[in-house]
Every structure is written in C-alpha cells, then in structure tokens.
Design a protein around this motif. Structure first.
Motif, mmCIF file in Angstrom:
data_model
loop_
_atom_site.group_PDB
_atom_site.id
_atom_site.type_symbol
_atom_site.label_atom_id
_atom_site.label_comp_id
_atom_site.label_asym_id
_atom_site.label_seq_id
_atom_site.Cartn_x
_atom_site.Cartn_y
_atom_site.Cartn_z
ATOM 1 N N ASP A 116 -64.667 21.987 97.951
ATOM 2 C CA ASP A 116 -64.627 23.437 97.804
ATOM 3 C C ASP A 116 -64.487 24.070 99.192
ATOM 4 N N LEU A 117 -63.370 24.785 99.421
ATOM 5 C CA LEU A 117 -63.095 25.406 100.726
ATOM 6 C C LEU A 117 -64.213 26.338 101.142
ATOM 7 N N SER A 118 -64.781 27.049 100.166
ATOM 8 C CA SER A 118 -65.948 27.880 100.432
ATOM 9 C C SER A 118 -66.632 28.175 99.112
ATOM 10 N N PRO A 119 -67.770 27.521 98.840
ATOM 11 C CA PRO A 119 -68.467 27.749 97.573
ATOM 12 C C PRO A 119 -68.810 29.218 97.362
ATOM 13 N N THR A 120 -69.021 29.964 98.464
ATOM 14 C CA THR A 120 -69.374 31.386 98.313
ATOM 15 C C THR A 120 -68.145 32.298 98.334
ATOM 16 N N GLY A 121 -66.937 31.712 98.422
ATOM 17 C CA GLY A 121 -65.718 32.524 98.419
ATOM 18 C C GLY A 121 -65.489 33.247 99.734
ATOM 19 N N ASP A 122 -65.901 32.636 100.850
ATOM 20 C CA ASP A 122 -65.738 33.254 102.170
ATOM 21 C C ASP A 122 -64.420 32.757 102.797
ATOM 22 N N LEU A 123 -63.492 33.680 103.079
ATOM 23 C CA LEU A 123 -62.155 33.276 103.544
ATOM 24 C C LEU A 123 -62.171 32.683 104.949
ATOM 25 N N THR A 124 -63.096 33.137 105.789
ATOM 26 C CA THR A 124 -63.194 32.570 107.143
ATOM 27 C C THR A 124 -63.623 31.105 107.063
ATOM 28 N N GLU A 125 -64.614 30.835 106.230
ATOM 29 C CA GLU A 125 -65.057 29.452 106.050
ATOM 30 C C GLU A 125 -63.923 28.616 105.442
ATOM 31 N N ALA A 126 -63.183 29.198 104.507
ATOM 32 C CA ALA A 126 -62.081 28.472 103.859
ATOM 33 C C ALA A 126 -60.997 28.111 104.877
ATOM 34 N N GLY A 127 -60.691 29.052 105.797
ATOM 35 C CA GLY A 127 -59.695 28.774 106.834
ATOM 36 C C GLY A 127 -60.140 27.624 107.717
ATOM 37 N N HIS A 128 -61.394 27.638 108.087
ATOM 38 C CA HIS A 128 -61.964 26.578 108.926
ATOM 39 C C HIS A 128 -61.821 25.206 108.249
#
Ligand code: TXA
Ligand code: MG
Length: 333
Positions: free
Chosen positions: A265-277
C-alpha cells in the motif's frame, strides 16, 4: 516506510573526496538527491557525459540536467527570465529543474545539452549531492541512475542492481526523501511551461507565478525524456482498478484492496507525499514477485498525484525503448 524518517546517513568527507576524484577523472558516481539517485559525471566534459549516455543506454538526443552548487553557479550557465528567477528564489535548493536559455560561454558542454540552446539546471537539496558538487568544483550532469526506460532508483542498491560495474562509485545515503523526479519547467520566453510533473506540485508553482502553467503540445517533444513508455517494471500494469485475480500483485493506495495476498500500500492513510516516496521502491518490490500483472488502485490527481499518475501511465504504456524502438519485456532499454 514513511516520507518523514530520520535524516539520511551521510558519507564521510573521505568518501566524498574519493567520489569527487572519480568525477574529475571523467568517471561516473551514483549519488542520492532528495528526489531519486542520480548518475553523476562532469557536466563540462564531453567524454564524461558520453559515459553517462553509454551506461544508461540513453539516446544522445535526450539532454541531461546539470546540477549546480548555488544560484551564482546557475547564473553563470544561463539567462534567467523574471519568472525563472522567481521560481529559483522560491524553490531552490529543491525538486525543481528550470530549462533556461544557455549563455554562449556556458561551461556545461553541448553534448550534456544534446546540442540545444537551452540548458536544464537544478540546485538539489541533499547534503550528499551538495557536498559532491562542491568537492568536484563544477556542475554535475546527472540523470536518474537507472537504465533508460526503467524504474528510477531510490536506494543505492537499486543503482547497483541496474548499472552494476558501469558505475564507478555509489554514495549511499539511504532512501530518497521525495522519491519522484524533479518537476521540470521551461522559462524560455514569456510562457512558463510544465515539461514534466514531479516532486514539486503544479499548485505550488502556480501560486508563486500567480498564473497557470502552460501545458506542452503533445506533438512537440520538448523534454525528450517525456516519452510515452518509461519508468517500466517487467510486469504489465492495470491502472485505476480495485479488481485483482490469481497471480496478480496489487499496488494499493489508501487500503482499497485490503485482502489481496500480494499487496503493498503506497499510503494506507491516502497521503500523496508518502505515496510518492514509496512509488518506485514498491514497483520494484512487487516486480520481484514476478506477477502476471500489477493492479494499481485509483490515485487522485491532485498535488503530487499528478506526478504519480504520470509515472504510472508511462509505466503502463506499450513498451518501446526511449528511441521509439520496440523492446522485449524484461530487457533494459
Ligand atoms: O529529480 C531529477 O530530476 C533527477 C535527479 C537525479 O536530479 N534527474 C532526472 O534526470 O530525472 P533525467 O535525465 O532522468 O530526466 C531529465 C529530463 C529528461 O526528460 C530530459 O529530456 C529533460 O530533463 N531535459 C534536459 N535538458 C533539457 C532541455 N534543455 N530542454 C528540455 N528538456 C530537457
Ligand atoms: Mg530518468
């Protein structure tokens, strides 16, 4: 893995000095930046730059970004329009590359610029890259340190896996903070154009400019690297789906497919910055499981989501090399 971890481990002064010596001799150094790892060489040397193109197997018509130590070093290379100046003031050092008109006496060599009258400049915001530029005492040409067309590297191990003995030294500072390449903006005349969405969102740039960024005509390849098939893992991708089958891996976002057996999961909380990382590292990890398909959950296109969706669309596009020739699945292009 979160986007805001502890500060990266830093190579020693000796490590930096050894790497700078490699640069001065015309060699290649894998080096972290805040966006992705770069494959750095002396931007003022045609011979050194030729080694970058060869190691990446990158067509020589696709110009490189020159990384500079500060604003003065950037000013020595190019003419900054008022808009370019405003953007540099607001976002440098940082994940923004400015394409500006090169000075006739620019030291960045013509082959790094693929013969163009413009030059792509970036002052990166990473202590290791900054230390290497300072120690080398010249601008560094550095594309992402992957073979052309492949997923960009966000760790030293990714660089070694992709480039092996073709890179002389790899400086290791752990994972890259942002994980998406820099945003590229051209300031060549009056219009300010977005050539590649990236680690700095369109909204932040438009906020500083007070106007909207002009898009690029799809028929006109201004950033030759913005080719349709790029950033590709071996497995094909199915985008914007929440359905998966047997043998399929799942790249999730915000927990939309919680029960998939092979899932990150790129970001379980749906955070785009975390997903980009996490994007490039997770694509590589899922690919290692050799799935039939990687199913990618829908991701909103706001903020950094524009760059995330751009990279995913390129990764899902029909496979061709950067020069437009077909390539076999699994073959580096
Ligand atoms: O975050 C980044 O930008 C990373 C790190 C290492 O700094 N570098 C990177 O470089 O992504 P690369 O070579 O993978 O992408 C550079 C892009 C290419 O799409 C190239 O076509 C474009 O910049 N570019 C370079 N010079 C240009 C120019 N004069 N005009 C238009 N596009 C240019
Ligand atoms: Mg690249």
């Amino acid at each position: 893995m979160s986007a805001s971890g502890s500060p990266p481990p830093l190579p020693s002064v000796d490590d930096i000095e050894r790497a700078a010596a490699v640069i001065r001799r015309g060699g290649l150094v894998g080096v972290p930046t805040e966006t992705v790892y770069g494959l750095a060489a002396d931007a003022t040397s045609d011979a050194a730059v030729a080694r970058i193109y060869a190691a990446k197997r990158r067509p020589t018509f696709n110009p490189l970004i020159a990384h500079v130590a500060d604003r003065a070093a950037a000013d020595a290379q190019a003419h900054f329009t008022p808009a370019a100046r405003r953007l540099a003031d607001a976002f440098w050092p940082g994940p923004l590359t400015l394409v500006v008109r090169a000075r006739t006496d620019a030291s960045v060599c013509l082959s790094a610029r693929a013969g163009l009258g413009s030059v792509a400049l970036r002052w990166p915001d990473h202590p290791t890259m900054q230390a290497l530029i300072a120690a080398a005492g010249r601008p560094l040409a550095a594309p992402s340190a992957n073979r052309s067309g492949r997923v960009s590297p966000v760790s030293a191990a990714h660089v070694r896996d992709d480039l092996g003995p073709d890179v002389d030294v790899v400086l290791d500072s752990g994972l890259c903070r942002i994980g998406l390449e820099s945003t590229i903006v051209a300031c060549l005349d009056g219009a300010v154009r977005l050539l590649r969405p990236g680690g700095l969102s369109r909204a932040r740039i438009e906020d500083v400019l007070g106007t909207e960024l002009v898009g690029v005509d799809a028929t006109e390849i201004i950033a030759p690297g913005a080719l349709r098939s790029h950033y590709a893992p071996n497995a094909p991708l199915r985008l914007g789906s929440v359905d998966y089958g047997k043998g399929e891996a799942v790249l999730d976002f915000g927990g939309q497919m919680p029960n998939a057996p092979c899932r990150l999961d790129l970001s379980p909380t749906g955070d785009l910055t975390e997903a980009g990382h996490n994007l490039f590292a997770y694509l590589r990890q899922l690919d290692e499981a050799k799935p039939q398909i990687i199913v990618v959950a829908p991701i909103p296109s706001t903020g950094l989501g524009e760059a995330l969706n751009d990279r995913l669309q390129r990764a899902a596009a029909p496979r061709t090399g950067e020069d437009g020739t077909p390539r076999e699945r699994g073959m580096p292009s």
